[in-house]
Write a protein that holds these residues in place. Structure first.
Motif, mmCIF file in Angstrom:
data_model
loop_
_atom_site.group_PDB
_atom_site.id
_atom_site.type_symbol
_atom_site.label_atom_id
_atom_site.label_comp_id
_atom_site.label_asym_id
_atom_site.label_seq_id
_atom_site.Cartn_x
_atom_site.Cartn_y
_atom_site.Cartn_z
ATOM 1 N N ILE A 42 0.757 -0.991 -0.020
ATOM 2 C CA ILE A 42 0.002 -0.103 -0.119
ATOM 3 C C ILE A 42 1.018 1.031 0.102
ATOM 4 O O ILE A 42 1.587 1.405 1.058
ATOM 5 N N VAL A 43 0.993 1.901 -1.024
ATOM 6 C CA VAL A 43 1.789 3.041 -1.367
ATOM 7 C C VAL A 43 1.108 4.401 -1.114
ATOM 8 O O VAL A 43 -0.025 4.520 -1.785
ATOM 9 N N GLU A 44 1.987 5.430 -0.639
ATOM 10 C CA GLU A 44 1.243 6.665 -0.659
ATOM 11 C C GLU A 44 1.625 7.415 -1.881
ATOM 12 O O GLU A 44 3.061 7.481 -2.352
ATOM 13 N N GLU A 45 0.785 8.217 -2.502
ATOM 14 C CA GLU A 45 0.841 8.940 -3.922
ATOM 15 C C GLU A 45 1.922 9.890 -3.393
ATOM 16 O O GLU A 45 2.156 10.442 -2.297
ATOM 17 N N GLY A 46 2.969 10.066 -4.183
ATOM 18 C CA GLY A 46 4.073 11.039 -4.141
ATOM 19 C C GLY A 46 5.284 10.276 -3.597
ATOM 20 O O GLY A 46 6.384 11.113 -3.866
ATOM 21 N N LEU A 47 5.370 9.253 -2.987
ATOM 22 C CA LEU A 47 6.519 8.351 -2.647
ATOM 23 C C LEU A 47 7.627 8.399 -3.771
ATOM 24 O O LEU A 47 7.086 8.155 -5.002
ATOM 25 N N THR A 72 -0.348 -4.225 -5.743
ATOM 26 C CA THR A 72 -0.105 -2.748 -5.319
ATOM 27 C C THR A 72 -1.360 -2.120 -5.364
ATOM 28 O O THR A 72 -1.835 -1.990 -6.272
ATOM 29 N N LYS A 73 -1.258 -1.278 -4.218
ATOM 30 C CA LYS A 73 -2.297 -0.117 -4.275
ATOM 31 C C LYS A 73 -1.926 0.910 -3.987
ATOM 32 O O LYS A 73 -0.838 1.078 -3.014
ATOM 33 N N VAL A 74 -2.381 2.205 -4.439
ATOM 34 C CA VAL A 74 -1.965 3.449 -4.257
ATOM 35 C C VAL A 74 -3.000 4.303 -3.749
ATOM 36 O O VAL A 74 -4.247 4.305 -4.215
ATOM 37 N N VAL A 75 -2.760 5.058 -2.436
ATOM 38 C CA VAL A 75 -3.699 5.859 -1.930
ATOM 39 C C VAL A 75 -3.192 7.352 -1.993
ATOM 40 O O VAL A 75 -1.987 7.591 -1.984
ATOM 41 N N GLY A 76 -3.899 8.265 -1.710
ATOM 42 C CA GLY A 76 -3.734 9.773 -1.970
ATOM 43 C C GLY A 76 -2.648 10.139 -0.979
ATOM 44 O O GLY A 76 -2.628 9.417 0.138
ATOM 45 N N GLY A 113 -1.085 11.630 2.413
ATOM 46 C CA GLY A 113 -1.738 11.829 3.489
ATOM 47 C C GLY A 113 -2.674 10.592 3.871
ATOM 48 O O GLY A 113 -3.054 10.710 5.220
ATOM 49 N N ALA A 114 -3.027 9.644 3.044
ATOM 50 C CA ALA A 114 -3.747 8.632 3.433
ATOM 51 C C ALA A 114 -3.123 7.485 3.945
ATOM 52 O O ALA A 114 -3.655 6.374 4.190
ATOM 53 N N ALA A 115 -1.885 7.353 3.586
ATOM 54 C CA ALA A 115 -1.042 6.133 4.375
ATOM 55 C C ALA A 115 0.620 7.002 4.378
ATOM 56 O O ALA A 115 0.751 8.117 4.042
ATOM 57 N N ASP A 116 1.339 6.438 5.210
ATOM 58 C CA ASP A 116 2.712 6.862 5.384
ATOM 59 C C ASP A 116 3.786 6.241 4.420
ATOM 60 O O ASP A 116 4.218 5.267 5.058
#
Lengths: 345, 345
Positions: free
Chosen positions: B103-108, B136-140, B142-145
């Motif tokens: 689970i990946v934060e957008e912008g990593l 693989t899931k990507v969240v916006g 601030g929705a994950a670290d």
């Protein structure tokens, strides 16, 4: 000391929402970043893969990050079971065990977590598969959004079934087990408060009983694929590419419920790109098409099964999916590029 | 439409960081919320459980949320492999396959993701276990670290080994394969910039080869447990409780590296409560203690193995763990209550 931490890259080389959308960006991330990292391993990452030395057993894993947690027709708990059961089913396997790993945001109401877990437990029981192990991590406020669930499933292949995305042959019939577009539009409408929630409910459901009903077809069952992220368009493009064939779809036969069409119209979405969680595409040998349709329609979850097209020889265009419109025009059905609907599953 | 969403509860009934810390709050969450939801299922959730009908195969799952991603002695990628391989090993099983869900934060930064995955791939290869499937899931933002990793493992039990937390008998010797406190203090020191990073590195490593070295002991190998979240104190308390025995530990024999002791002193931590990722406690029959120590010490990862205590009859206090200090005093080693070190693994 932290010698492995790499030099930062330019701003442009960052993870985008589209990298998780199941379309072309996801394929790029897999090919450029993920597969090379596991290069010394056992071949490509697939949705469900045989256990080494135990080919009748397959394994699949999926992270669920849907927002909101509850939506018409389901919630993150039931979805986590259905998505995993269906990934196993698409490899011709019946589920035998699930594991559940939770990542929970500090401050989440315990009652909400309980409701999600009760739904997960109920869905597992209804699908006839036990949850045998689990894990819970809690992260601080703002480090996750409510709760994420990763479900892993082990399944046992039904004897004689070896469906594969690479298994389509020219002449095969292309079937669809039910209408498309319901899950994605139900979640989006709830999240954005668009008001379609009264007319649209997610199709989230397990598909393994439909697959069991198809098992008498044996190797005449060529391909199974549930059109989740990226929708029907992504599923058909992946099959056409992996089988090196062309696929010809009759637009008029693809069932798009009227409220889904209306919602997509307003939202600027293509129903072919919207995620589903309770239907599947089925490729079968031409002489098995009628038996397959009858088997699908014998169960409630397959009552809307239809034939939507056929497989053609590649003719210099392997991987091409073409849609024939009502007026006889033909247009290419492209692989979706990136993110239409973030956190849809 | 969203009828399953429950009525909100009082503010006090919310998930706390301590619910994920491996101590008493975690046990309460399991007993009150998680297990009842899966009540119709197949018994309690354990770290690694047998697959139904395939008892020689065990399954485990773990979410990894460690912060920072890179720390002395490891990173989230290698940790995700070691943690899962070790959960299998603690059931006496050799790893045969892993799945990896991101689970990946957008912008990593893609470079950072690549470095994590390369490390994960390398750790899997070194442990001799293939990664066979993934998601693989990507969240916006601030929705994950940054990135969370859930690793699930399938293992095959070594013949003749049936270690269990319920397997301790009065008289058994209690062994520890190496020093404690390194992982937790290394991660915390890096996160908080405390300056111990030069002297302390995580012990993150796979333990399955140590377990294989112990396999000639057969059923004289009673319990294996890696003291991760909650540390040595939680591991010993769980074993004493599940086996309904008392455990007597000689404080002077428990190896706490000097820099770990200094860091814990400054941070107000008890080294007995700090997470480890590369050592294990081993309970063996009295007549197997010397052979077990020799087997552990025959491998680099067990070179610091020591005997730290013994099992006593419950004598009216089943589950009690007592520490004998250097001056002959005795104090109860309690189960840690909640969170000392959030996001330590």
């Amino acid at each position: 000391m932290i010698t492995e931490c790499p030099v930062p890259r330019p701003e442009s080389e960052r993870v985008l929402l589209g990298h998780g959308a199941g379309g072309r960006l996801t394929a790029e991330l897999l090919e450029r970043t993920i597969l090379p990292a596991f290069g010394g391993q056992d071949g490509p990452l697939e949705d469900a893969s045989p256990l080494p030395g135990l080919g009748e057993l397959v394994m699949t894993t999926d992270g669920f990050v849907v927002s909101p947690l509850f939506f018409p027709g389901g919630d993150i708990g039931s979805l986590a079971v259905h998505g995993t059961v269906n990934d196993l089913a698409m490899r011709g396997a019946a589920p035998i065990a699930l594991s559940v790993a939770l990542i929970v945001e500090e401050g989440l109401e315990l009652g909400l977590l309980e409701a999600v877990l009760r739904s997960l437990g109920k869905a597992a029981q209804e699908a006839g598969v036990p949850v045998i192990t689990g894990d819970t991590k809690v992260v601080g406020r703002g480090a996750a959004d409510q709760v994420f669930i990763t479900t892993t499933g082990i399944g046992r292949r039904l004897p004689g079934l070896t469906p594969s995305a690479a298994g389509a042959h020219p002449g095969d019939a292309v079937l669809l087990s039910g209408p498309i577009g319901l899950h994605g539009t139900a979640v989006l409408s709830t999240r954005e408060g668009l008001g379609f929630e009264a007319d649209i409910a997610s199709d989230s459901r397990p598909l393994h009983r439909l697959v069991a009903a198809l098992s008498p077809l044996g190797d005449r069952l060529r391909v199974l694929r549930d059109p989740t992220r990226g929708g029907l368009a992504a599923a058909l493009n992946e099959i056409a590419r992996d089988s090196a064939v062309a696929v010809d779809i009759d637009e008029g036969t693809v069932p798009v419920p009227e409220p889904v069409a209306a919602a997509c119209d307003i939202l600027g979405l293509d129903p072919l790109h919207v995620a589903n969680e309770g239907c599947m595409v089925v490729f079968v040998a031409p002489d098995a098409a009628d038996a397959a349709l009858a088997a699908l329609r014998s169960l409630p979850e397959g009552s809307g099964a239809v034939r939507i097209g056929k497989v053609l020889p590649a003719d210099g265009h392997p991987g091409r999916v073409v849609m024939r419109t009502a007026v006889g025009a033909r247009r290419v059905m492209d692989m979706p590029l990136g993110e239409q609907l973030p956190r849809i599953c």
